[in-house]
Each structure stands twice: as C-alpha cells, then as structure tokens.
Design a protein around this motif. Structure first.
Motif, PDB file in Angstrom:
ATOM      1  N   LEU A   1      -4.634   7.290  16.608  1.00  0.00           N
ATOM      2  CA  LEU A   1      -5.820   7.501  15.790  1.00  0.00           C
ATOM      3  C   LEU A   1      -7.072   7.469  16.653  1.00  0.00           C
ATOM      4  N   THR A   2      -8.047   8.279  16.317  1.00  0.00           N
ATOM      5  CA  THR A   2      -9.372   8.174  16.941  1.00  0.00           C
ATOM      6  C   THR A   2     -10.133   7.034  16.247  1.00  0.00           C
ATOM      7  N   ASP A   3     -11.319   6.723  16.730  1.00  0.00           N
ATOM      8  CA  ASP A   3     -12.130   5.698  16.068  1.00  0.00           C
ATOM      9  C   ASP A   3     -12.458   6.115  14.639  1.00  0.00           C
ATOM     10  N   ASP A   4     -12.798   7.419  14.486  1.00  0.00           N
ATOM     11  CA  ASP A   4     -13.077   7.898  13.129  1.00  0.00           C
ATOM     12  C   ASP A   4     -11.814   7.844  12.265  1.00  0.00           C
ATOM     13  N   GLY A   5     -10.674   8.071  12.873  1.00  0.00           N
ATOM     14  CA  GLY A   5      -9.412   8.003  12.129  1.00  0.00           C
ATOM     15  C   GLY A   5      -9.131   6.601  11.622  1.00  0.00           C
ATOM     16  N   ARG A   6      -9.395   5.583  12.507  1.00  0.00           N
ATOM     17  CA  ARG A   6      -9.173   4.199  12.079  1.00  0.00           C
ATOM     18  C   ARG A   6     -10.142   3.805  10.963  1.00  0.00           C
ATOM     19  N   ALA A   7     -11.373   4.285  11.075  1.00  0.00           N
ATOM     20  CA  ALA A   7     -12.355   3.995  10.025  1.00  0.00           C
ATOM     21  C   ALA A   7     -11.939   4.644   8.704  1.00  0.00           C
ATOM     22  N   LEU A   8     -11.458   5.888   8.797  1.00  0.00           N
ATOM     23  CA  LEU A   8     -11.023   6.578   7.587  1.00  0.00           C
ATOM     24  C   LEU A   8      -9.825   5.878   6.961  1.00  0.00           C
ATOM     25  N   LEU A   9      -8.916   5.362   7.793  1.00  0.00           N
ATOM     26  CA  LEU A   9      -7.728   4.688   7.282  1.00  0.00           C
ATOM     27  C   LEU A   9      -8.125   3.505   6.402  1.00  0.00           C
ATOM     28  N   GLU A  10      -9.076   2.693   6.861  1.00  0.00           N
ATOM     29  CA  GLU A  10      -9.504   1.533   6.072  1.00  0.00           C
ATOM     30  C   GLU A  10     -10.142   1.971   4.759  1.00  0.00           C
ATOM     31  N   GLN A  11     -11.010   2.980   4.847  1.00  0.00           N
ATOM     32  CA  GLN A  11     -11.683   3.443   3.643  1.00  0.00           C
ATOM     33  C   GLN A  11     -10.705   4.115   2.672  1.00  0.00           C
ATOM     34  N   ALA A  12      -9.761   4.869   3.241  1.00  0.00           N
ATOM     35  CA  ALA A  12      -8.781   5.562   2.394  1.00  0.00           C
ATOM     36  C   ALA A  12      -7.921   4.560   1.636  1.00  0.00           C
ATOM     37  N   ARG A  13      -7.535   3.478   2.318  1.00  0.00           N
ATOM     38  CA  ARG A  13      -6.745   2.442   1.652  1.00  0.00           C
ATOM     39  C   ARG A  13      -7.513   1.832   0.480  1.00  0.00           C
ATOM     40  N   GLU A  14      -8.818   1.629   0.670  1.00  0.00           N
ATOM     41  CA  GLU A  14      -9.632   1.069  -0.415  1.00  0.00           C
ATOM     42  C   GLU A  14      -9.732   2.038  -1.584  1.00  0.00           C
ATOM     43  N   VAL A  15      -9.953   3.313  -1.273  1.00  0.00           N
ATOM     44  CA  VAL A  15     -10.059   4.318  -2.336  1.00  0.00           C
ATOM     45  C   VAL A  15      -8.752   4.413  -3.116  1.00  0.00           C
ATOM     46  N   ILE A  16      -7.632   4.453  -2.392  1.00  0.00           N
ATOM     47  CA  ILE A  16      -6.318   4.560  -3.052  1.00  0.00           C
ATOM     48  C   ILE A  16      -6.030   3.321  -3.884  1.00  0.00           C
ATOM     49  N   SER A  17      -6.377   2.139  -3.362  1.00  0.00           N
ATOM     50  CA  SER A  17      -6.158   0.894  -4.096  1.00  0.00           C
ATOM     51  C   SER A  17      -6.951   0.872  -5.392  1.00  0.00           C
ATOM     52  N   ARG A  18      -8.227   1.315  -5.333  1.00  0.00           N
ATOM     53  CA  ARG A  18      -9.045   1.347  -6.543  1.00  0.00           C
ATOM     54  C   ARG A  18      -8.474   2.330  -7.562  1.00  0.00           C
ATOM     55  N   ALA A  19      -8.016   3.474  -7.055  1.00  0.00           N
ATOM     56  CA  ALA A  19      -7.451   4.479  -7.957  1.00  0.00           C
ATOM     57  C   ALA A  19      -6.188   3.964  -8.637  1.00  0.00           C
ATOM     58  N   ASP A  20      -5.329   3.276  -7.866  1.00  0.00           N
ATOM     59  CA  ASP A  20      -4.097   2.734  -8.434  1.00  0.00           C
ATOM     60  C   ASP A  20      -4.397   1.642  -9.447  1.00  0.00           C
ATOM     61  N   SER A  21      -5.399   0.814  -9.160  1.00  0.00           N
ATOM     62  CA  SER A  21      -5.770  -0.241 -10.108  1.00  0.00           C
ATOM     63  C   SER A  21      -6.304   0.343 -11.395  1.00  0.00           C
ATOM     64  N   ALA A  22      -7.139   1.374 -11.262  1.00  0.00           N
ATOM     65  CA  ALA A  22      -7.689   2.011 -12.455  1.00  0.00           C
ATOM     66  C   ALA A  22      -6.592   2.653 -13.297  1.00  0.00           C
ATOM     67  N   ALA A  23      -5.607   3.240 -12.605  1.00  0.00           N
ATOM     68  CA  ALA A  23      -4.499   3.863 -13.336  1.00  0.00           C
ATOM     69  C   ALA A  23      -3.687   2.805 -14.069  1.00  0.00           C
ATOM     70  N   GLY A  24      -3.531   1.629 -13.435  1.00  0.00           N
ATOM     71  CA  GLY A  24      -2.779   0.553 -14.065  1.00  0.00           C
ATOM     72  C   GLY A  24      -3.476  -0.048 -15.258  1.00  0.00           C
ATOM     73  N   GLU A  25      -4.808   0.061 -15.285  1.00  0.00           N
ATOM     74  CA  GLU A  25      -5.571  -0.494 -16.395  1.00  0.00           C
ATOM     75  C   GLU A  25      -5.673   0.446 -17.575  1.00  0.00           C
ATOM     76  N   GLN A  26      -5.256   1.689 -17.388  1.00  0.00           N
ATOM     77  CA  GLN A  26      -5.326   2.640 -18.489  1.00  0.00           C
ATOM     78  C   GLN A  26      -4.384   2.195 -19.600  1.00  0.00           C
ATOM     79  N   PRO A  27      -4.860   2.185 -20.849  1.00  0.00           N
ATOM     80  CA  PRO A  27      -3.970   1.789 -21.944  1.00  0.00           C
ATOM     81  C   PRO A  27      -2.827   2.779 -22.080  1.00  0.00           C
ATOM     82  N   GLU A  28      -1.658   2.246 -22.349  1.00  0.00           N
ATOM     83  CA  GLU A  28      -0.497   3.108 -22.509  1.00  0.00           C
ATOM     84  C   GLU A  28      -0.661   3.954 -23.767  1.00  0.00           C
ATOM     85  N   ALA A  29      -0.131   5.151 -23.679  1.00  0.00           N
ATOM     86  CA  ALA A  29      -0.165   6.011 -24.862  1.00  0.00           C
ATOM     87  C   ALA A  29       0.607   5.324 -25.982  1.00  0.00           C
ATOM     88  N   PRO A  30       0.087   5.368 -27.190  1.00  0.00           N
ATOM     89  CA  PRO A  30       0.756   4.673 -28.289  1.00  0.00           C
ATOM     90  C   PRO A  30       2.167   5.196 -28.492  1.00  0.00           C
TER      91      PRO A  30
END
Length: 306
Positions: free
Chosen positions: A63-92
């Motif tokens: 990884l380049t320096d920018d690649g390592r920086a992107l990796l950390e940010q990408a993990r945060e974005v993916i984690s937030r997206a997964d958490s938001a998906a988990g909080e979605q109410p299930e279809a009745p």
C-alpha cells in the motif's frame, strides 16, 4: 479523500479485500470475481481519487501512504453502513391464508388491508383435497376449510353452514320447485360429486346428459351456468366452513386475522382464540352466510304427490 462517502460500497469492499490480503489473486478468489475485474476496479478507483493506492510494480503488493489512509477511512465507512443496515426495522412478517373453492374472502382481505396496511396478507386458493396438507406442511398459516377435517393438532373456528342444493337442467321438472327433498330424486340419475374439486365436470355432465347433482350452495354459485338451475335440498346435512390453523401456531397475526373474521372492532381488545364457537355465534353466522339461497320466484312451490 473528500469524495470517499460518494464511492460505491462494493468498490470500497473490494479495495479493502486487496489491502488486507496484499495479494490480488487471493482477494479475487475470496470475492468470487476474476482477478482482472478486481484489478480494473482498483485502477478505476485510483483514477477517481487521483492517487496511487498500491505501489506500482511492488512484489509483494504494498500500500502507498494514501492507500493506508484510504484503508482506515474505508473500514469506517463500511462499518457505519453495516451498522445502519442492521438498525433498519425488519419488513413486517406477512400472513398466508388459504381458502377452498366456494369460500369468498374479499370482505376479510379488504378489512385487513384497511386495518393492517403495513402487514402483507397473501391469500392462496387451494384445492379441497389439499386443505389439510397445506396447513400441516406450512404452505399456509391459516385456511378456510370445509369440514370435516382431521382435528388432531388443529384449531378450528366454525364460521357458517351451507345448505346443499340440487342442480338440474333449466327445463327439468324440478326447476319449478322452491325446495327439493331426497324423495323427489328417487328416479333421477345423480352425478358423482364426492370430489368437490371436480364439481365443474359434474355440472358439465348434468348440462350435457341430464340427471342431477348435489353440491354445496357456494359451489353451485361458483360454477353457475345459464342452462342450469339449483334448488335447496332439505333433508341432507349441511356442510360447514371453518377457519383452521395448526395448534401452537396462534401468533399475534393469527389472532389479528381471527378478530377480522369474527367482526371485532379495531379498538376491541384481542381475545384468545377458541377452537369452538358458542352456539349463538354459530346461529348468527349461519344467518348472515350466503349458504341458503333465497327461494326461487319463478313459480309457486309445487310438491309431487306420493
């Protein structure tokens, strides 16, 4: 990296897979995509961000320096997206209700749609012969059945009774009767209607070859033909329609549907379902049901002398 939030999550996940493996072939295999497609995706991502994410030509992959920086940010974005998906109410959860030929469910489905618009109700037409199998194998949650059924492991609420009718050709002597008795059929050729799923064929035979057929009123009405008429048969037992469901499967949705069928108001408290109705309710339901046809107005009743 200000554009990170707008990047497609799939591409971010693919980048993270390569960044963690530091090996394009292994990452592609884990993602079940081709190595070439993964490489093109990373190149497109680098072009979009205007930077190199991996050191060109490095062996092993780095990884380049920018690649390592992107990796950390990408993990945060993916984690937030997964958490938001988990909080979605299930279809009745929906309710699947079967019904056999002759049973009209439109009134109850309309009330359900008005009262529970967010809860899907699927109504499934079943053959008479398949009503018990559908309940016991879980193809439906409840079913409007025509009794009798094997009550082992089943709850059932009787709803209404149907008077049997005699179906004959329009020109048949019995067509002028208001009501018919078995004695009036002594000289008639009766078509076999023991298989209620084949009633249409039996009525076709009556129309073509004469004779008579005895069927529940609702089935005569369902398969109405202009060349046939039906008259109430007095001295034959009624058939009974009930709402049935497996014992132990009385869920909240099942209770709600029972309330709709029984005519409970939207604000009434939910009462536990009982397998048997009280006699007054049965009589009231029987009167309201369309099981007994109105007397024919064609001609005054005449009886045969015997």
């Amino acid at each position: 990296m200000s554009r990170l939030e707008s990047i497609d999550l799939v591409r971010l996940r693919w980048f993270v897979a390569v960044a963690q493996e530091l090996h394009f072939a292994r990452a592609a295999k884990a993602l079940h995509i081709s190595r070439q497609k993964l490489s093109h995706t990373v190149i497109d991502l680098e072009n979009e961000l205007g930077t190199k994410l991996f050191v060109p030509g490095a062996q092993p992959t780095q990884l380049t320096d920018d690649g390592r920086a992107l990796l950390e940010q990408a993990r945060e974005v993916i984690s937030r997206a997964d958490s938001a998906a988990g909080e979605q109410p299930e279809a009745p959860a929906g309710l699947r209700v079967g019904f056999v030929p002759g049973v009209t469910v439109s009134k109850w489905t309309r009330i359900w749609g008005e009262r529970f618009p967010q809860t899907p109700l699927e109504v499934i037409a079943l053959a008479q012969a398949g009503q018990e199998v559908a309940l016991r194998e879980g193809a439906v949650d409840m079913c409007f059945v025509r009794l009798p059924i094997d009550r082992a492991g089943m709850s059932a609420i009787p709803l209404y009774r149907e008077v049997p009718v005699v179906v004959v050709q329009k020109e048949h002597p019995l067509s002028v009767f208001d009501e018919v008795r078995l004695a009036d059929l002594a000289d008639e050729r009766l078509q076999d209607t023991s298989d209620l799923d084949a009633v249409a064929g039996a009525l076709e035979l009556v129309a073509a070859a004469g004779g008579a057929a005895i069927v529940p009123h609702s089935l005569a009405r369902l398969h109405h033909r202009r060349d046939l008429v039906y008259r109430p048969l007095l001295d034959v037992p009624d058939t009974e329609v009930a709402l049935a469901w497996p014992v132990g499967h009385t869920s909240d949705l099942v209770e709600d549907f029972i309330g709709v069928v029984r005519g409970r108001s939207e604000r009434s408290s939910r009462a536990p379902a009982r397998a048997e109705d009280d006699e007054p309710r049965k009589k009231t339901a029987a009167k309201k049901a369309s099981g007994r046809p109105a007397p024919a107005k064609k001609k005054p009743a005449r009886r045969r002398g015997r």
